[in-house]
Design a protein around this motif. Structure first.
Motif, PDB file in Angstrom:
ATOM      1  N   PRO A 124       0.804  -1.227   0.000  1.00 11.15           N
ATOM      2  CA  PRO A 124       0.000   0.000   0.000  1.00 11.15           C
ATOM      3  C   PRO A 124       0.832   1.269   0.000  1.00 11.15           C
ATOM      4  CG  PRO A 124      -0.856  -1.576   1.590  1.00 11.15           C
ATOM      5  CD  PRO A 124       0.441  -2.129   1.105  1.00 11.15           C
ATOM      6  N   GLU A 125       1.930   1.252   0.735  1.00 10.02           N
ATOM      7  CA  GLU A 125       2.744   2.469   0.837  1.00 10.02           C
ATOM      8  C   GLU A 125       3.365   2.824  -0.519  1.00 10.02           C
ATOM      9  OE1 GLU A 125       5.506  -0.971   1.533  1.00 10.02           O
ATOM     10  OE2 GLU A 125       3.451  -0.454   2.109  1.00 10.02           O
ATOM     11  N   VAL A 126       3.689   1.811  -1.316  1.00 12.00           N
ATOM     12  CA  VAL A 126       4.274   2.058  -2.638  1.00 12.00           C
ATOM     13  C   VAL A 126       3.200   2.583  -3.591  1.00 12.00           C
ATOM     14  CG1 VAL A 126       5.454   1.017  -4.608  1.00 12.00           C
ATOM     15  CG2 VAL A 126       6.048   0.313  -2.286  1.00 12.00           C
ATOM     16  N   ALA A 127       2.019   1.950  -3.563  1.00 11.46           N
ATOM     17  CA  ALA A 127       0.925   2.385  -4.438  1.00 11.46           C
ATOM     18  C   ALA A 127       0.523   3.829  -4.143  1.00 11.46           C
ATOM     19  CB  ALA A 127      -0.269   1.450  -4.294  1.00 11.46           C
ATOM     20  N   ILE A 128       0.400   4.174  -2.876  1.00 11.77           N
ATOM     21  CA  ILE A 128       0.002   5.536  -2.511  1.00 11.77           C
ATOM     22  C   ILE A 128       1.092   6.540  -2.887  1.00 11.77           C
ATOM     23  CG2 ILE A 128      -0.194   7.023  -0.470  1.00 11.77           C
ATOM     24  CD1 ILE A 128      -2.819   5.972  -1.425  1.00 11.77           C
ATOM     25  N   ALA A 129       2.350   6.176  -2.673  1.00  9.17           N
ATOM     26  CA  ALA A 129       3.445   7.076  -3.050  1.00  9.17           C
ATOM     27  C   ALA A 129       3.427   7.355  -4.550  1.00  9.17           C
ATOM     28  CB  ALA A 129       4.786   6.493  -2.628  1.00  9.17           C
ATOM     29  N   GLN A 130       3.134   6.334  -5.340  1.00  6.81           N
ATOM     30  CA  GLN A 130       3.062   6.512  -6.785  1.00  6.81           C
ATOM     31  C   GLN A 130       1.870   7.390  -7.181  1.00  6.81           C
ATOM     32  OE1 GLN A 130       5.010   5.101  -9.694  1.00  6.81           O
ATOM     33  NE2 GLN A 130       6.341   5.564  -7.969  1.00  6.81           N
TER      34      GLN A 130
END
Length: 267
Positions: A124-130
């Motif tokens: 989730p943290e990667v998806a939101i950062a993107q």
């Protein structure tokens, strides 16, 4: 660039969801709700992450937005292109790609949308950062997710209990349907989110009809059923458990599927 530790997992996801198109027939009302909730304005640049068959992207385009749609599964993008052709919105730009590696420049979009899509990204943290990276200053994100306490969230938990575990570090998709979890995940990059709820109506003459349809079109359950083809007794038990899970949500010839909408402005 380092190797994606979830590359094989994502390949399985891509293949698993290739049969989803029939299910998308029931999602346009949710797409209408999401686009209205997102307050899409004519001329805005909009990205639909996990676009599937394009129902959200096309709905946004019909509101006058300039839309791009991204999905991991090429078979679904083919359906999306055909849907856009029928709706006379062939200007939508479709791209095969990963929610954790969005192939767009920084600050490209006014709005990033996702309908039951980004929630399947393992980190989730990667998806939101993107999603935050490709948003313009003051842009907003809006998405629809499945709460863990309602039917679809419980269905994915049921599939998870009966399937091989995902790779270490992969987050369960229904956690995206918990407002407290969503607020925490957005907190570093977005203002406090707004929430709204709705119910997707899934016509079904009986629980048995519903179960059969889902077995043929929802990838994770489809793979689970296929894995038990050589064990009829276990398969029968699994089907009975699924029908018992679905029964309380089936009335008036509809399976009622509660969803959560989230909207937040980038900091």
């Amino acid at each position: 660039m380092s190797q994606d530790p979830f590359a094989e997992f994502k390949k399985r996801q891509r293949d698993m969801w290739s049969s989803f198109a029939p299910t998308a027939t029931f999602t346009p009302p949710v797409a209408g709700h999401l686009v209205k909730f997102a307050r899409i304005q004519p001329g805005e640049a909009v990205l639909d992450v996990g676009t599937g068959t394009g129902v959200v992207a096309i709905t946004a385009a019909r509101s006058g937005a300039k839309v791009a749609g991204l999905d991991l599964t090429p078979e679904l993008l083919e359906v999306a292109r055909e849907n856009a052709r029928i709706a006379r919105h062939e200007e939508i730009v479709w791209t095969e790609g990963d929610a954790e590696q969005l192939p767009y420049a920084d600050a490209s979009f006014d709005v990033v949308l996702s309908q039951f899509g980004h929630m399947f990204a393992p980190r989730p943290e990667v998806a939101i950062a993107q999603m935050r990276r490709v948003l313009k200053p003051g842009g907003r994100v809006a998405f629809a997710t499945w709460p863990p306490e309602h039917f679809v969230g419980r269905m994915f938990a049921f599939v998870g209990r009966n399937s091989p575990p995902p790779p270490a570090g992969a987050s369960p998709p229904p956690l995206w349907g918990n407002p407290a979890t969503v607020a925490e995940r957005l907190g570093a990059s977005f203002d406090a989110p707004f929430f709204e709820r709705g119910v997707m109506a899934y016509p079904a003459l009986s629980v048995e009809h519903f179960r059969l349809f889902i077995e043929r079109s929802i990838g994770p359950l489809q793979k689970l059923v296929e894995s038990l083809a050589g064990d009829p007794q276990k398969l029968e038990s699994l089907r009975a458990e699924f029908e018992a899970l679905a029964a309380p949500y089936h009335f008036d010839n509809v399976v009622h599927q509660d969803y959560l909408l989230t909207r937040a402005h980038a900091r």
